[in-house]
Design a protein around this motif. Structure first.
Motif, PDB file in Angstrom:
ATOM      1  N   GLN A 101      38.530  -9.760  -6.612  1.00  0.00           N
ATOM      2  CA  GLN A 101      38.764  -9.886  -8.048  1.00  0.00           C
ATOM      3  C   GLN A 101      39.829  -8.894  -8.520  1.00  0.00           C
ATOM      4  OE1 GLN A 101      34.765  -9.204  -9.391  1.00  0.00           O
ATOM      5  NE2 GLN A 101      34.242 -11.400  -9.433  1.00  0.00           N
ATOM      6  N   ALA A 102      39.757  -7.680  -8.007  1.00  0.00           N
ATOM      7  CA  ALA A 102      40.738  -6.663  -8.403  1.00  0.00           C
ATOM      8  C   ALA A 102      42.141  -7.083  -7.984  1.00  0.00           C
ATOM      9  CB  ALA A 102      40.375  -5.325  -7.765  1.00  0.00           C
ATOM     10  N   THR A 103      42.257  -7.617  -6.763  1.00  0.00           N
ATOM     11  CA  THR A 103      43.560  -8.051  -6.266  1.00  0.00           C
ATOM     12  C   THR A 103      44.119  -9.203  -7.093  1.00  0.00           C
ATOM     13  OG1 THR A 103      42.974  -7.368  -4.021  1.00  0.00           O
ATOM     14  CG2 THR A 103      44.776  -8.951  -4.248  1.00  0.00           C
ATOM     15  N   ASP A 210      31.868  -2.121   2.639  1.00  0.00           N
ATOM     16  CA  ASP A 210      31.064  -1.098   1.962  1.00  0.00           C
ATOM     17  C   ASP A 210      31.762  -0.479   0.755  1.00  0.00           C
ATOM     18  OD1 ASP A 210      29.015  -1.367   3.875  1.00  0.00           O
ATOM     19  OD2 ASP A 210      30.102  -0.043   5.259  1.00  0.00           O
ATOM     20  N   LEU A 211      32.927  -0.982   0.377  1.00  0.00           N
ATOM     21  CA  LEU A 211      33.668  -0.407  -0.754  1.00  0.00           C
ATOM     22  C   LEU A 211      32.959  -0.663  -2.080  1.00  0.00           C
ATOM     23  CD1 LEU A 211      37.393  -1.363   0.043  1.00  0.00           C
ATOM     24  CD2 LEU A 211      36.237   0.814   0.475  1.00  0.00           C
ATOM     25  N   ASP A 212      33.038   0.327  -2.983  1.00  0.00           N
ATOM     26  CA  ASP A 212      32.506   0.118  -4.332  1.00  0.00           C
ATOM     27  C   ASP A 212      33.638  -0.313  -5.261  1.00  0.00           C
ATOM     28  OD1 ASP A 212      33.961   2.402  -5.030  1.00  0.00           O
ATOM     29  OD2 ASP A 212      32.220   3.726  -4.906  1.00  0.00           O
ATOM     30  N   LEU A 213      33.342  -0.430  -6.534  1.00  0.00           N
ATOM     31  CA  LEU A 213      34.332  -0.924  -7.503  1.00  0.00           C
ATOM     32  C   LEU A 213      35.539  -0.004  -7.601  1.00  0.00           C
ATOM     33  CD1 LEU A 213      35.367  -2.734  -9.779  1.00  0.00           C
ATOM     34  CD2 LEU A 213      33.856  -1.496 -11.365  1.00  0.00           C
ATOM     35  N   VAL A 245      44.514  -1.554 -12.936  1.00  0.00           N
ATOM     36  CA  VAL A 245      43.764  -2.607 -12.250  1.00  0.00           C
ATOM     37  C   VAL A 245      42.435  -2.857 -12.952  1.00  0.00           C
ATOM     38  CG1 VAL A 245      42.607  -3.265 -10.104  1.00  0.00           C
ATOM     39  CG2 VAL A 245      44.840  -2.125 -10.016  1.00  0.00           C
ATOM     40  N   LEU A 246      41.728  -1.783 -13.275  1.00  0.00           N
ATOM     41  CA  LEU A 246      40.426  -1.909 -13.938  1.00  0.00           C
ATOM     42  C   LEU A 246      40.571  -2.552 -15.316  1.00  0.00           C
ATOM     43  CD1 LEU A 246      38.980   1.567 -12.933  1.00  0.00           C
ATOM     44  CD2 LEU A 246      38.117  -0.658 -12.156  1.00  0.00           C
ATOM     45  N   THR A 247      41.644  -2.213 -16.018  1.00  0.00           N
ATOM     46  CA  THR A 247      41.888  -2.808 -17.338  1.00  0.00           C
ATOM     47  C   THR A 247      42.092  -4.310 -17.214  1.00  0.00           C
ATOM     48  OG1 THR A 247      42.889  -0.755 -18.152  1.00  0.00           O
ATOM     49  CG2 THR A 247      43.416  -2.778 -19.352  1.00  0.00           C
ATOM     50  N   GLN A 248      42.842  -4.738 -16.184  1.00  0.00           N
ATOM     51  CA  GLN A 248      43.045  -6.169 -15.956  1.00  0.00           C
ATOM     52  C   GLN A 248      41.738  -6.866 -15.592  1.00  0.00           C
ATOM     53  OE1 GLN A 248      46.167  -6.750 -17.496  1.00  0.00           O
ATOM     54  NE2 GLN A 248      46.043  -8.401 -15.979  1.00  0.00           N
ATOM     55  N   MET A 249      40.895  -6.187 -14.855  1.00  0.00           N
ATOM     56  CA  MET A 249      39.600  -6.767 -14.491  1.00  0.00           C
ATOM     57  C   MET A 249      38.712  -6.962 -15.724  1.00  0.00           C
ATOM     58  SD  MET A 249      38.659  -4.835 -10.899  1.00  0.00           S
ATOM     59  CE  MET A 249      37.296  -5.966 -10.508  1.00  0.00           C
ATOM     60  N   VAL A 250      38.801  -6.026 -16.658  1.00  0.00           N
ATOM     61  CA  VAL A 250      38.079  -6.184 -17.934  1.00  0.00           C
ATOM     62  C   VAL A 250      38.642  -7.371 -18.692  1.00  0.00           C
ATOM     63  CG1 VAL A 250      37.604  -5.138 -20.174  1.00  0.00           C
ATOM     64  CG2 VAL A 250      37.438  -3.753 -18.102  1.00  0.00           C
ATOM     65  N   SER A 251      39.978  -7.480 -18.712  1.00  0.00           N
ATOM     66  CA  SER A 251      40.649  -8.567 -19.420  1.00  0.00           C
ATOM     67  C   SER A 251      40.260  -9.930 -18.849  1.00  0.00           C
ATOM     68  CB  SER A 251      42.166  -8.376 -19.346  1.00  0.00           C
ATOM     69  OG  SER A 251      42.845  -9.435 -19.975  1.00  0.00           O
ATOM     70  N   GLU A 252      40.087  -9.975 -17.528  1.00  0.00           N
ATOM     71  CA  GLU A 252      39.704 -11.235 -16.868  1.00  0.00           C
ATOM     72  C   GLU A 252      38.186 -11.454 -16.865  1.00  0.00           C
ATOM     73  OE1 GLU A 252      41.899 -13.589 -15.730  1.00  0.00           O
ATOM     74  OE2 GLU A 252      43.359 -12.267 -16.709  1.00  0.00           O
ATOM     75  N   LYS A 257      33.678  -2.835 -19.913  1.00  0.00           N
ATOM     76  CA  LYS A 257      34.383  -1.579 -20.199  1.00  0.00           C
ATOM     77  C   LYS A 257      33.606  -0.389 -19.649  1.00  0.00           C
ATOM     78  CE  LYS A 257      36.944  -3.062 -24.298  1.00  0.00           C
ATOM     79  NZ  LYS A 257      37.191  -2.811 -25.754  1.00  0.00           N
ATOM     80  N   LYS A 258      32.291  -0.481 -19.679  1.00  0.00           N
ATOM     81  CA  LYS A 258      31.472   0.591 -19.143  1.00  0.00           C
ATOM     82  C   LYS A 258      31.685   0.724 -17.634  1.00  0.00           C
ATOM     83  CE  LYS A 258      26.670   2.237 -19.020  1.00  0.00           C
ATOM     84  NZ  LYS A 258      25.268   1.929 -19.394  1.00  0.00           N
ATOM     85  N   ASP A 259      31.763  -0.418 -16.939  1.00  0.00           N
ATOM     86  CA  ASP A 259      32.058  -0.406 -15.507  1.00  0.00           C
ATOM     87  C   ASP A 259      33.414   0.249 -15.237  1.00  0.00           C
ATOM     88  OD1 ASP A 259      29.711  -1.775 -14.927  1.00  0.00           O
ATOM     89  OD2 ASP A 259      30.669  -3.750 -15.086  1.00  0.00           O
ATOM     90  N   LYS A 260      34.366  -0.075 -16.078  1.00  0.00           N
ATOM     91  CA  LYS A 260      35.715   0.474 -15.918  1.00  0.00           C
ATOM     92  C   LYS A 260      35.708   1.997 -16.029  1.00  0.00           C
ATOM     93  CE  LYS A 260      39.985   1.101 -18.467  1.00  0.00           C
ATOM     94  NZ  LYS A 260      40.769   0.774 -19.675  1.00  0.00           N
TER      95      LYS A 260
END
Length: 784
Positions: A101-103, A210-213, A245-252, A257-260
């Protein structure tokens, strides 16, 4: 009755409308022909460039790209991108959904909807070409995969057409999941790390599953520019990129936002283990990789087999690295955590050594951070630029300034008065500029800055290479008279560039790191051509500054005659600098062949021990050892004196022509600025015979009824006063009262005689308010 005027008007309107119809018809016809021509041309191009396209099936099990190699100037290999190939293929199902998703969020949010290419991306690319911004923009994940595996990274129209054709074919041949899987396994994540599994193990020491967010977002941000966004690049750009990247993930709507915020906090506190110790001159190599990425693109640096010859002399680099580590280790008790050094050839700007920290591989202490490129306060190390500006305006090394405690008004309501102090905590009275600069005395420097103007000094510094001193309105509003004592930051690389101007007789050469770049077949892609440089200072002024900075006698008051600033048997110009609370300590010195700059301090800007001294325990011993290494095979190189510079005997106190009974010395002057008479501090005062210790009034002078006596008078104007108050003279008077309380020759009378001659005298009657006969004397104002 027929209205012919109305009928005529209708005919005109009809003709006008008909003309417009004809015009639109012609334009439509031309547009149609243009479209047909465009289609024919594009079809032809597609057919032509499609003749020898690679087979899309080659994507599976594609070999790694050719290794980019970076060499020093003598052919020593510094770094090879694939010298330790690191790649492990993993299935898409083993790659975390968050990483996928991030990619997609940052690289190609419409990946599952497009046909392998982006119409808007190509429109952006066309716009950039039309605006002369270069051929770039708009690559989908499919296009990136094609470019990385099947094509070269050259930025040309043919390659872009091939990329589009192959992307369409690949999109038809493979499923979207297959394409994404191949992309995540074939893209470079920096250095030898190809694919997500290798990158995960390298950066985090764990399997990709095993990677996290936070770790997934970090990796997703790397492929666009791994040499810049790498945590080992020397700067923390990776934090900003991860946030993007995290901002785009929120946008999508993949995360909240808390996860970000949680993930961003985690990546900020992440420690990255540095494993690749095969790299030589690491700070310099990373710097070169970033330059290459700007010129050729990230993909070219990572997998196009570039062969890069740099300016670095690895033998000098090795010695500099060794010396810095040894010396910084010796200073642990002084709370000194880091050091940096740069060595350049002033005649060419070529960087011969760049050491950005004590130990690049000491990640725990931010060793990978390149402090040679970081903005730090320079202390007094840039005073020579201010004095060079003064010499251009006609001041000379013999110009005398009175070094006494002086108040300066400011525009800061919180600190309306600025009172600078000297490094040794003392004031030295009348001081000529040669000794003010040589001993790095602060008060005269501030006074001279007040005389010649902050903007002119900042402009001169900017012209010489101090990028952060550009005199914009915003920058000007942020500085004051403390500028010359370290009031605005700069980098070690910029300082060395500026000092190269003095070493190169006034000609600026910008830093050069890359000499030649070829492709894997030996074709030359870039070759540095020696430049004439830009004259930013006269050779005469450069010589004066260089001579002052090599004059061991001129700095003896502050450093003694046997300091670390002396290189036995060599003539070397050198300047130091130390900031408030000992947060930074600098030494920069040069000959016509080499400029060596050294900085020591702490990355977190914490103060060093107050016992740190510029001449004994600071950067100077490091500078001395490196300078001895580079000058070992060189003869003595004194700066070349221009014909327009002359030597003259002058008075050692006032700076004018010699005065009987006072010591004299020799000084250099640019022709036309040399003194033509004694300094104006020497005053012959007319005293009343009738009234003791009073000035003769006009009547006594007209009658010749007076005595004369020699005095030494120190007078200075206050050019920075905002209220008409002469604080400079107040400081002088206070100093004189304390320094020479009973010495009459420094205290001429200030009251005028009240003696009245006989009434038959034709002389006018003086009054108590009559002007004294001591003419106020200023420090000589030179003729520009």
């Amino acid at each position: 009755m027929v209205d012919y005027s109305r009928r005529s008007s209708r005919r005109k309107r009809f003709r006008g409308n008909y003309s417009k119809v004809l015009l639109y018809s012609k334009l439509s016809k031309y547009a149609f022909y243009g479209l047909i021509a465009f289609i024919i041309i594009m079809t032809g191009l597609f057919l032509w460039y499609g003749r020898q396209l690679p087979t899309p099936g080659k994507l599976i099990d594609a070999p790694l790209g050719e290794s980019t190699r970076i060499y020093d100037r003598k052919g020593i290999l510094l770094y090879s991108v694939y010298q330790d190939k690191n790649r492990t293929y993993v299935k898409l199902g083993d790659i975390p959904q968050r990483l996928r998703q991030a990619t997609l969020s940052i690289e190609d949010k419409n990946f599952y909807k497009n046909q392998g290419f982006s119409i808007t991306g190509y429109l952006r690319a066309i716009r950039n070409v039309l605006l002369f911004r270069g051929l770039s923009g708009g690559s989908t994940i499919t296009q990136q995969l094609v470019k990385n595996v099947l094509l070269s990274s050259e930025r040309t129209l043919p390659r872009k057409i091939k990329e589009l054709m192959l992307a369409i074919q690949v999109d038809k041949k493979y499923s979207k999941d297959q394409i994404l899987e191949m992309y995540l396994n074939d893209v470079s994540y920096g250095g030898a790390n190809i694919g997500v599994e290798a990158a995960s193990e390298s950066y985090f020491g764990k399997k990709v599953k095993d990677l996290d967010l936070s770790e997934s977002a970090f990796l997703a941000g790397l492929p666009q520019a791994p040499s810049i966004y790498s945590p080992f690049s020397g700067k923390k750009y990776y934090i900003t990129r991860t946030e993007d990247v995290l901002t785009q993930m929120v946008s999508e709507k993949y995360i909240s936002k808390k996860d970000k915020e949680k993930a961003l906090s985690e990546i900020k506190n992440k420690t990255f283990p540095q494993k690749d110790k095969s790299i030589k001159a690491p700070h310099f190599v990373i710097y070169v990789k970033q330059l290459l990425a700007k010129q050729f693109g990230e993909a070219a640096v990572e997998n196009s087999g570039l062969q890069v010859t740099t300016t670095l002399d690895y033998s000098v680099e090795q010695e500099a690295e060794k010396i810095i580590k040894e010396q910084i280790d010796k200073l642990k008790g002084y709370n000194v955590g880091n050091g940096a050094s740069i060595v350049v050839d002033p005649g060419t700007g070529e960087i011969l050594a760049m050491v950005g920290s004590k130990d690049y591989f000491d990640i725990k202490n931010d060793g990978n951070f390149n402090t040679a490129l970081a903005n730090r306060q320079p202390g007094s190390s840039l005073k020579p630029i201010m004095y060079a500006t003064a010499f251009e305006k006609g001041y000379t090394p013999s110009t005398m300034v009175v070094d006494v405690k002086t108040d300066f008004p400011t525009n800061d309501p919180k600190q309306p008065i600025y009172t600078p102090v000297n490094y040794d905590g003392k004031y030295h009275g009348p001081t000529q500029l040669r000794f003010a600069l040589g001993n790095s005395i602060n008060l005269p420097a501030v006074k001279m800055l007040g005389r010649i103007g902050i903007k002119d000094v900042m402009q001169k510094a900017y012209n010489m290479g101090i990028e952060n001193w550009k005199p914009t309105s915003e920058n000007m509003a942020d500085v004051g008279l403390s500028l010359v004592l370290g009031g605005r930051e700069t980098t070690l690389l910029d300082e060395v560039t500026a000092y190269s101007v003095f070493a190169n007789q006034g000609v600026r050469q910008d830093p050069v790191a890359i000499l030649k770049v070829t492709d894997s077949r030996g074709n030359t892609l870039f070759e540095h051509k020696k430049r004439d440089g830009q004259r930013v200072l006269s050779s005469e002024v450069s010589y004066l500054i260089s001579h002052i900075l090599l004059d061991n006698n001129a700095r003896a008051l502050a450093f003694g005659l046997n300091s670390w600033l002396v290189i036995p048997g060599k003539t070397v110009s050198v300047k130091t600098g130390t900031t408030d609370e000992k947060r930074d300590n600098w030494t920069v010195g040069y000959t016509s062949s080499y400029v060596v700059g050294v900085w020591i301090g702490n990355n977190d800007n914490s103060p060093m021990n107050q016992a740190i001294s510029s001449g004994d325990t600071g950067a100077s011993p490091i500078w001395n050892r490196i300078m001895r290494i580079v000058l070992k095979a060189k003869g003595d190189e004194s700066p070349k004196k221009p014909d327009n510079v002359i030597a003259l005997q002058i008075d050692s106190l006032g700076g004018g022509l010699p005065v009987s009974g006072f010591p004299a010395r020799s000084e250099y002057f640019i022709k036309g600025t040399e003194p033509t008479g004694p300094a104006q501090i020497y005053q012959k005062v007319k005293l009343s015979k009738r009234r003791s210790l009073k000035l003769a009034n006009q009547s006594e002078i007209d009658a010749g009824d007076y005595d004369t006596k020699d005095y030494i008078v120190f007078r200075e104007d206050d050019p920075v006063s905002t209220d008409g108050k002469n604080r400079w003279q107040e400081g002088i008077n206070t100093w004189l009262a304390g320094q020479y309380p009973g010495d009459e020759k420094y205290h001429p009378p200030t009251e005028t005689s009240d003696y009245q001659p006989s009434e038959s005298s034709s002389s006018p009657t003086p009054t108590e308010n009559q002007s004294p006969t001591v003419t106020p004397v200023l420090t000589p104002t030179p003729t520009p």
